[in-house]
Design a protein around this motif. Structure first.
Motif, PDB file in Angstrom:
ATOM      1  N   UNK A   1      32.715  -3.842  -5.178  1.00 25.03           N
ATOM      2  CA  UNK A   1      33.269  -3.617  -6.514  1.00 25.03           C
ATOM      3  C   UNK A   1      34.262  -4.695  -6.931  1.00 25.03           C
ATOM      4  N   UNK A   2      34.569  -5.640  -6.039  1.00 26.19           N
ATOM      5  CA  UNK A   2      35.597  -6.648  -6.319  1.00 26.19           C
ATOM      6  C   UNK A   2      35.242  -7.490  -7.552  1.00 26.19           C
ATOM      7  N   UNK A   3      36.290  -7.844  -8.335  1.00 26.35           N
ATOM      8  CA  UNK A   3      36.093  -8.709  -9.507  1.00 26.35           C
ATOM      9  C   UNK A   3      36.196 -10.182  -9.111  1.00 26.35           C
ATOM     10  N   UNK A   4      36.877 -10.446  -8.000  1.00 22.34           N
ATOM     11  CA  UNK A   4      36.941 -11.817  -7.484  1.00 22.34           C
ATOM     12  C   UNK A   4      37.447 -11.780  -6.050  1.00 22.34           C
ATOM     13  N   UNK A   5      37.262 -12.895  -5.361  1.00 20.06           N
ATOM     14  CA  UNK A   5      37.735 -13.029  -3.980  1.00 20.06           C
ATOM     15  C   UNK A   5      38.603 -14.274  -3.860  1.00 20.06           C
ATOM     16  N   UNK A   6      39.552 -14.190  -2.938  1.00 19.29           N
ATOM     17  CA  UNK A   6      40.381 -15.345  -2.604  1.00 19.29           C
ATOM     18  C   UNK A   6      40.368 -15.480  -1.086  1.00 19.29           C
ATOM     19  N   UNK A   7      39.971 -16.642  -0.606  1.00 20.77           N
ATOM     20  CA  UNK A   7      39.890 -16.871   0.841  1.00 20.77           C
ATOM     21  C   UNK A   7      40.756 -18.065   1.200  1.00 20.77           C
ATOM     22  N   UNK A   8      41.733 -17.843   2.082  1.00 19.73           N
ATOM     23  CA  UNK A   8      42.605 -18.921   2.537  1.00 19.73           C
ATOM     24  C   UNK A   8      42.206 -19.325   3.949  1.00 19.73           C
ATOM     25  N   UNK A   9      41.991 -20.614   4.138  1.00 16.82           N
ATOM     26  CA  UNK A   9      41.634 -21.159   5.443  1.00 16.82           C
ATOM     27  C   UNK A   9      42.838 -21.875   6.031  1.00 16.82           C
TER      28      UNK A   9
ATOM     29  N   UNK B   1      31.031 -11.630  -6.541  1.00 20.21           N
ATOM     30  CA  UNK B   1      32.047 -12.009  -7.532  1.00 20.21           C
ATOM     31  C   UNK B   1      32.469 -13.453  -7.299  1.00 20.21           C
ATOM     32  N   UNK B   2      33.157 -14.065  -8.273  1.00 20.83           N
ATOM     33  CA  UNK B   2      33.645 -15.442  -8.084  1.00 20.83           C
ATOM     34  C   UNK B   2      34.581 -15.554  -6.884  1.00 20.83           C
ATOM     35  N   UNK B   3      34.603 -16.731  -6.277  1.00 24.06           N
ATOM     36  CA  UNK B   3      35.391 -16.955  -5.064  1.00 24.06           C
ATOM     37  C   UNK B   3      36.277 -18.179  -5.243  1.00 24.06           C
ATOM     38  N   UNK B   4      37.526 -18.059  -4.824  1.00 22.02           N
ATOM     39  CA  UNK B   4      38.438 -19.208  -4.786  1.00 22.02           C
ATOM     40  C   UNK B   4      38.803 -19.488  -3.342  1.00 22.02           C
ATOM     41  N   UNK B   5      38.644 -20.734  -2.913  1.00 17.75           N
ATOM     42  CA  UNK B   5      38.992 -21.138  -1.554  1.00 17.75           C
ATOM     43  C   UNK B   5      40.314 -21.902  -1.583  1.00 17.75           C
TER      44      UNK B   5
ATOM     45  N   UNK C   1      40.460  -9.309  -1.631  1.00 17.64           N
ATOM     46  CA  UNK C   1      39.663  -8.788  -2.743  1.00 17.64           C
ATOM     47  C   UNK C   1      40.616  -8.497  -3.894  1.00 17.64           C
ATOM     48  N   UNK C   2      40.238  -8.900  -5.117  1.00 23.70           N
ATOM     49  CA  UNK C   2      41.094  -8.725  -6.285  1.00 23.70           C
ATOM     50  C   UNK C   2      40.380  -7.903  -7.366  1.00 23.70           C
ATOM     51  N   UNK C   3      41.191  -7.159  -8.127  1.00 26.67           N
ATOM     52  CA  UNK C   3      40.618  -6.382  -9.228  1.00 26.67           C
ATOM     53  C   UNK C   3      40.618  -7.216 -10.513  1.00 26.67           C
TER      54      UNK C   3
ATOM     55  N   UNK D   1      45.707  -7.711  -5.724  1.00 27.62           N
ATOM     56  CA  UNK D   1      45.034  -7.658  -4.426  1.00 27.62           C
ATOM     57  C   UNK D   1      44.790  -6.210  -4.044  1.00 27.62           C
ATOM     58  N   UNK D   2      43.529  -5.831  -3.881  1.00 28.67           N
ATOM     59  CA  UNK D   2      43.179  -4.462  -3.499  1.00 28.67           C
ATOM     60  C   UNK D   2      43.006  -4.304  -1.990  1.00 28.67           C
TER      61      UNK D   2
END
Length: 400
Positions: free
Chosen positions: A35-43, A68-72, A91-93, A98-99
């Motif tokens: 159900x996420x509207x977007x994702x954020x992944x930190x490496x 959903x769209x992803x930001x790295x 995961x972001x709404x 941040x959910x």
């Protein structure tokens, strides 16, 4: 120790820890948040330092973008606890709140860990009671068995199905690598060499031809890996060419049956498993000695068994395969699994053949045991500066 299925993973390259692991983590996190509207992944750490060359971002985005769209985000100078290959999934709404978030580590060979011990969702109960080669060798000698028989004793006969699938995948990787030509992906514009080496090797006398063929087979698998092809970790993607090259040579040139090859593969996996349990197979943690060095030890043990080595001779071959890679740095140019990785696979495969021959000439007795070399490898890896552990900030990585 866990199953050999953890050592011999079938998947796409170029990196088990930087590509396969993050992709699997993305699959897990994505399945939790459809159900996420977007994702954020930190490496973090090494994963961020060479992630672009290893297609880490591509692997993650390919999975999560279906939802959903992803930001790295990249944090190469920040290292999380537990391991240098840390990841933070969020995961972001719709309002960017941040959910849920999840910290996970790619610890080598495609394996994941939350760093929580037995509370870790990736924790599985060990299936091998003995975790050192000394103890396993004692079991073999007491019971008149071989190393491969300890694998079957511990895992059950079902392990042969996985090893057969792994071997067939290895063979296909060799064949595909010999057929494919052209330039490997990435800014180095590195040409494939396996096909030319294979053709040239046929023109040499038999004593040199065999060595040339091993070069060609190792290059073939490593080049398939570098281009994102399907390979088997042995024990990692970066070292995936060593074991297949040696076993393919012996199966085609010396006529060893598939059953004997599978038994040799089981022995190879057992030695790799011991290193994974007591040290590390992650280049980001201990340098390339934990990847190509361990692959050489695995191939040395497998080859020695094929040629009738005793348990002590097999242990000696594996010990030499690892000992003579101690201190090897992991310094990939541009963060790609190409230079010096591909050539290292070819040389390590031939070194494995030398190790088995040397060991079979001996009576198997020697001063420094395999287990002691594993301990030294772990200490050496921890003593290596971070710039020599898959960060592309030192060594050969600075020369191009």
């Amino acid at each position: 120790m866990n199953s050999l299925k953890e050592i011999f993973r079938i998947g796409k390259g170029p990196s088990s820890s930087h590509t396969m692991g993050p992709a699997h983590a993305a699959e897990i996190f994505g399945s939790r948040h459809p159900e996420a509207h977007s994702f954020e992944v930190t490496l973090y750490g090494s994963l961020a330092a060479t992630g672009k060359g290893h297609l880490t971002d591509v692997a993650i985005v390919e999975v999560l973008s279906a939802i959903a769209p992803v930001e790295i985000l990249w944090e190469p100078h920040k290292v999380l606890p537990v391991h240098t290959n840390g990841m933070l999934y969020r995961a972001l709404d719709a309002d960017k709140n941040v959910t849920d978030e999840w910290t996970v580590y790619s610890v080598g060979g495609g394996a994941l860990s939350e760093g929580k011990g037995k509370a870790d969702q990736f924790y599985v109960e060990p299936i091998y009671e003995l975790t050192t080669i000394q103890k396993i060798q004692e079991w073999c000698e007491k019971n008149g068995r071989g190393y491969w028989e300890y694998v079957e004793y511990s895992e059950g006969p079902e392990i042969w199905d996985h090893l057969r699938e792994a071997w067939h995948t290895m063979r296909e990787a060799v064949k595909n690598g010999l057929e494919n030509e052209g330039v490997l992906p990435g800014p180095l514009n590195l040409s494939r060499k396996a096909s030319n080496y294979f053709i040239k090797a046929k023109g040499y006398k038999p004593s040199l031809q065999a060595r040339g063929m091993v070069y060609a087979y190792a290059l073939a698998v490593s080049e398939e890996n570098a281009s994102g092809g399907t390979i088997v970790t042995a024990p990692t993607c970066g070292s995936c060419g060593v074991v297949p090259a040696v076993l393919y040579q012996y199966s085609t040139a010396d006529g060893f049956s598939e059953q004997k090859i599978l038994r040799a593969l089981a022995t190879a996996g057992l030695f790799g498993n011991v290193v994974k349990e007591n040290a590390s197979i992650s280049g980001a943690e201990v340098g390339c000695q934990g990847e190509v060095g361990v692959a050489c030890a695995m191939a040395s043990a497998a080859a020695c068994q094929l040629f009738g080595g005793t348990p002590s001779q097999i242990e000696y071959a594996a010990e030499m395969g690892l000992e003579h890679h101690l201190g090897m740095t992991c310094d990939p140019v541009c963060g790609l699994v190409q230079i010096p990785c591909i050539e290292r696979n070819a040389f390590a495969a031939c070194r494995a053949i030398d190790a088995q021959l040397y060991a079979n000439f001996s009576d198997g007795r020697h001063r420094i045991s395999f287990d002691k070399v594993v301990n030294v490898m772990k200490k050496t890896g921890h003593d290596l500066p971070s710039l020599y552990k898959e960060t592309s900030t030192g060594g050969l990585a600075l020369e191009i």
